[in-house]
Design a protein around this motif. Structure first.
Motif, PDB file in Angstrom:
ATOM      1  N   LYS A 222      17.969  -0.215  -5.051  1.00  0.00           N
ATOM      2  CA  LYS A 222      18.167   0.968  -5.903  1.00  0.00           C
ATOM      3  C   LYS A 222      18.132   0.416  -7.383  1.00  0.00           C
ATOM      4  O   LYS A 222      17.505   1.061  -8.297  1.00  0.00           O
ATOM      5  CB  LYS A 222      19.534   1.657  -5.677  1.00  0.00           C
ATOM      6  N   TYR A 223      18.759  -0.632  -7.545  1.00  0.00           N
ATOM      7  CA  TYR A 223      18.735  -1.139  -9.106  1.00  0.00           C
ATOM      8  C   TYR A 223      17.479  -2.058  -9.351  1.00  0.00           C
ATOM      9  O   TYR A 223      16.700  -1.545 -10.592  1.00  0.00           O
ATOM     10  CB  TYR A 223      19.733  -2.406  -9.295  1.00  0.00           C
ATOM     11  N   ARG A 224      16.691  -2.464  -8.404  1.00  0.00           N
ATOM     12  CA  ARG A 224      15.506  -2.907  -8.718  1.00  0.00           C
ATOM     13  C   ARG A 224      14.510  -1.800  -8.898  1.00  0.00           C
ATOM     14  O   ARG A 224      13.552  -1.972  -9.983  1.00  0.00           O
ATOM     15  CB  ARG A 224      15.161  -3.934  -7.397  1.00  0.00           C
ATOM     16  N   LEU A 225      14.370  -0.903  -8.177  1.00  0.00           N
ATOM     17  CA  LEU A 225      13.433   0.040  -8.339  1.00  0.00           C
ATOM     18  C   LEU A 225      13.584   1.459  -9.151  1.00  0.00           C
ATOM     19  O   LEU A 225      12.802   1.656  -9.899  1.00  0.00           O
ATOM     20  CB  LEU A 225      13.191   0.765  -6.847  1.00  0.00           C
ATOM     21  N   HIS A 226      14.870   1.719  -9.330  1.00  0.00           N
ATOM     22  CA  HIS A 226      15.306   2.471 -10.193  1.00  0.00           C
ATOM     23  C   HIS A 226      16.142   2.394 -11.421  1.00  0.00           C
ATOM     24  O   HIS A 226      16.756   3.286 -12.192  1.00  0.00           O
ATOM     25  CB  HIS A 226      16.135   3.681  -9.609  1.00  0.00           C
ATOM     26  N   ASN A 227      16.652   1.155 -11.774  1.00  0.00           N
ATOM     27  CA  ASN A 227      17.241   0.629 -12.678  1.00  0.00           C
ATOM     28  C   ASN A 227      18.736   1.314 -12.716  1.00  0.00           C
ATOM     29  O   ASN A 227      19.268   1.685 -13.487  1.00  0.00           O
ATOM     30  CB  ASN A 227      16.724   0.730 -14.004  1.00  0.00           C
ATOM     31  N   ASP A 228      19.356   1.322 -11.286  1.00  0.00           N
ATOM     32  CA  ASP A 228      20.426   2.138 -11.164  1.00  0.00           C
ATOM     33  C   ASP A 228      21.664   1.139 -11.449  1.00  0.00           C
ATOM     34  O   ASP A 228      22.102   0.212 -10.392  1.00  0.00           O
ATOM     35  CB  ASP A 228      20.478   2.383  -9.892  1.00  0.00           C
ATOM     36  N   ILE A 229      22.267   1.033 -12.422  1.00  0.00           N
ATOM     37  CA  ILE A 229      23.422   0.059 -12.983  1.00  0.00           C
ATOM     38  C   ILE A 229      24.603   0.173 -12.118  1.00  0.00           C
ATOM     39  O   ILE A 229      25.140  -0.739 -11.647  1.00  0.00           O
ATOM     40  CB  ILE A 229      23.575   0.397 -14.537  1.00  0.00           C
ATOM     41  N   PRO A 230      25.089   1.405 -11.633  1.00  0.00           N
ATOM     42  CA  PRO A 230      26.216   1.490 -10.782  1.00  0.00           C
ATOM     43  C   PRO A 230      26.069   0.886  -9.638  1.00  0.00           C
ATOM     44  O   PRO A 230      26.911   0.041  -9.079  1.00  0.00           O
ATOM     45  CB  PRO A 230      26.308   2.869 -10.663  1.00  0.00           C
ATOM     46  N   ALA A 231      24.836   1.028  -8.886  1.00  0.00           N
ATOM     47  CA  ALA A 231      24.288   0.155  -7.834  1.00  0.00           C
ATOM     48  C   ALA A 231      24.423  -1.352  -7.981  1.00  0.00           C
ATOM     49  O   ALA A 231      25.025  -2.132  -6.937  1.00  0.00           O
ATOM     50  CB  ALA A 231      22.930   0.529  -7.363  1.00  0.00           C
ATOM     51  N   LEU A 232      23.764  -1.841  -9.038  1.00  0.00           N
ATOM     52  CA  LEU A 232      24.216  -3.325  -9.332  1.00  0.00           C
ATOM     53  C   LEU A 232      25.670  -3.843  -9.377  1.00  0.00           C
ATOM     54  O   LEU A 232      25.800  -4.731  -8.757  1.00  0.00           O
ATOM     55  CB  LEU A 232      23.308  -3.555 -10.617  1.00  0.00           C
ATOM     56  N   GLU A 233      26.288  -2.851  -9.958  1.00  0.00           N
ATOM     57  CA  GLU A 233      27.783  -3.238 -10.136  1.00  0.00           C
ATOM     58  C   GLU A 233      28.338  -3.260  -8.674  1.00  0.00           C
ATOM     59  O   GLU A 233      29.369  -4.190  -8.579  1.00  0.00           O
ATOM     60  CB  GLU A 233      28.299  -2.180 -11.117  1.00  0.00           C
ATOM     61  N   ARG A 234      28.054  -2.484  -7.800  1.00  0.00           N
ATOM     62  CA  ARG A 234      28.533  -2.472  -6.475  1.00  0.00           C
ATOM     63  C   ARG A 234      28.120  -3.640  -5.693  1.00  0.00           C
ATOM     64  O   ARG A 234      29.038  -4.174  -5.156  1.00  0.00           O
ATOM     65  CB  ARG A 234      28.219  -1.099  -5.567  1.00  0.00           C
ATOM     66  N   VAL A 235      26.802  -4.004  -6.064  1.00  0.00           N
ATOM     67  CA  VAL A 235      26.473  -5.379  -5.365  1.00  0.00           C
ATOM     68  C   VAL A 235      27.068  -6.595  -5.982  1.00  0.00           C
ATOM     69  O   VAL A 235      27.809  -7.329  -5.219  1.00  0.00           O
ATOM     70  CB  VAL A 235      24.862  -5.715  -5.374  1.00  0.00           C
ATOM     71  N   ILE A 236      27.449  -6.608  -7.183  1.00  0.00           N
ATOM     72  CA  ILE A 236      28.269  -7.620  -7.817  1.00  0.00           C
ATOM     73  C   ILE A 236      29.630  -7.518  -7.315  1.00  0.00           C
ATOM     74  O   ILE A 236      30.189  -8.840  -6.975  1.00  0.00           O
ATOM     75  CB  ILE A 236      28.096  -7.469  -9.486  1.00  0.00           C
ATOM     76  N   GLN A 237      30.198  -6.470  -7.065  1.00  0.00           N
ATOM     77  CA  GLN A 237      31.573  -6.446  -6.690  1.00  0.00           C
ATOM     78  C   GLN A 237      31.643  -6.852  -5.165  1.00  0.00           C
ATOM     79  O   GLN A 237      32.724  -7.652  -4.992  1.00  0.00           O
ATOM     80  CB  GLN A 237      32.313  -4.829  -6.518  1.00  0.00           C
ATOM     81  N   SER A 238      30.960  -6.642  -4.489  1.00  0.00           N
ATOM     82  CA  SER A 238      30.670  -7.084  -3.041  1.00  0.00           C
ATOM     83  C   SER A 238      30.634  -8.679  -3.043  1.00  0.00           C
ATOM     84  O   SER A 238      31.363  -9.162  -2.235  1.00  0.00           O
ATOM     85  CB  SER A 238      29.588  -6.580  -2.430  1.00  0.00           C
ATOM     86  N   GLU A 239      29.571  -9.109  -4.004  1.00  0.00           N
ATOM     87  CA  GLU A 239      29.562 -10.355  -3.849  1.00  0.00           C
ATOM     88  C   GLU A 239      30.678 -11.248  -4.553  1.00  0.00           C
ATOM     89  O   GLU A 239      31.020 -12.198  -3.882  1.00  0.00           O
ATOM     90  CB  GLU A 239      28.187 -11.066  -4.921  1.00  0.00           C
ATOM     91  N   SER A 240      31.312 -10.655  -5.307  1.00  0.00           N
ATOM     92  CA  SER A 240      32.758 -11.095  -6.128  1.00  0.00           C
ATOM     93  C   SER A 240      33.968 -11.229  -4.769  1.00  0.00           C
ATOM     94  O   SER A 240      34.424 -12.336  -4.602  1.00  0.00           O
ATOM     95  CB  SER A 240      33.202 -10.307  -6.969  1.00  0.00           C
ATOM     96  N   LYS A 241      33.887 -10.114  -3.956  1.00  0.00           N
ATOM     97  CA  LYS A 241      34.728 -10.211  -2.894  1.00  0.00           C
ATOM     98  C   LYS A 241      34.469 -11.157  -1.664  1.00  0.00           C
ATOM     99  O   LYS A 241      35.170 -11.886  -1.272  1.00  0.00           O
ATOM    100  CB  LYS A 241      34.727  -8.669  -2.200  1.00  0.00           C
ATOM    101  N   ARG A 242      33.035 -11.245  -1.574  1.00  0.00           N
ATOM    102  CA  ARG A 242      32.686 -12.493  -0.536  1.00  0.00           C
ATOM    103  C   ARG A 242      33.073 -13.619  -0.958  1.00  0.00           C
ATOM    104  O   ARG A 242      33.460 -14.623  -0.158  1.00  0.00           O
ATOM    105  CB  ARG A 242      31.350 -12.251  -0.322  1.00  0.00           C
ATOM    106  N   ARG A 243      32.838 -14.187  -2.280  1.00  0.00           N
ATOM    107  CA  ARG A 243      33.182 -15.168  -2.994  1.00  0.00           C
ATOM    108  C   ARG A 243      34.480 -15.666  -2.962  1.00  0.00           C
ATOM    109  O   ARG A 243      34.877 -16.861  -2.431  1.00  0.00           O
ATOM    110  CB  ARG A 243      32.389 -15.246  -4.088  1.00  0.00           C
ATOM    111  N   TYR A 244      35.365 -14.560  -3.200  1.00  0.00           N
ATOM    112  CA  TYR A 244      36.623 -14.951  -3.146  1.00  0.00           C
ATOM    113  C   TYR A 244      37.315 -15.158  -1.897  1.00  0.00           C
ATOM    114  O   TYR A 244      38.274 -16.105  -1.531  1.00  0.00           O
ATOM    115  CB  TYR A 244      37.651 -13.682  -3.591  1.00  0.00           C
ATOM    116  N   GLU A 245      36.888 -14.643  -0.625  1.00  0.00           N
ATOM    117  CA  GLU A 245      37.119 -14.848   0.765  1.00  0.00           C
ATOM    118  C   GLU A 245      36.768 -16.033   1.096  1.00  0.00           C
ATOM    119  O   GLU A 245      37.408 -16.757   1.799  1.00  0.00           O
ATOM    120  CB  GLU A 245      36.670 -13.776   1.595  1.00  0.00           C
TER     121      GLU A 245
END
Length: 143
Positions: free
Chosen positions: A70-93
């Motif tokens: 969604k971010y790549r094709l439509h520049n959907d910033i909230p979608a990118l922020e959700r990916v970043i949040q998910s990666e942060s959680k994964r990294r923390y765990e």
């Protein structure tokens, strides 16, 4: 050149040029798809059952892939922020056992004598080993 549509390049900045915090955590979108495919495969399921005793939930990988696209094709910033949040959680765990380890004292600097010579017994054992010969060869080639 091909007649088909070219795939857009991943974006790493807001359209107005403002940097996105922690964008370096985001992998290429294809990575998320590969992780989901591996997680949901028979081989992946067998591995999960063998290691954890149960099957893992793979939906987060699929959600991350969809948000990344969604971010790549439509520049959907909230979608990118959700990916970043998910990666942060994964990294923390993944790093939590390291940070909560109470067996070893965490250092802020190396010990004072970190580069002192080895004890004589260890030096004697080191002589005439393969590593010793290779180290001598290397030193001779450098001079």
């Amino acid at each position: 050149m091909s007649e088909g549509k070219e795939e857009p390049k991943p974006r790493t900045e807001y359209t107005d040029g403002k940097n996105i915090p922690n964008v370096w955590l985001v992998r290429p979108c294809e990575s998320y798809k590969d992780e989901y495919t591996e997680c949901a495969s028979i081989r992946g399921r067998f591995h999960q059952y063998f290691i954890f005793g149960e099957n893992s939930d793979c939906t987060q990988w699929k959600t991350d892939y969809e948000n990344c696209m969604k971010y790549r094709l439509h520049n959907d910033i909230p979608a990118l922020e959700r990916v970043i949040q998910s990666e942060s959680k994964r990294r923390y765990e993944r790093l939590a056992p390291h940070y909560y380890n109470d067996v070893w004292k965490h250092r802020t600097s190396p010990p004072e004598d970190w580069n002192k010579p080895l004890p004589t017994k260890m030096q004697e054992e080191y002589k005439n080993t393969y590593l010793d010969h290779k180290a001598r060869e290397y030193k001779a080639s450098q001079t």
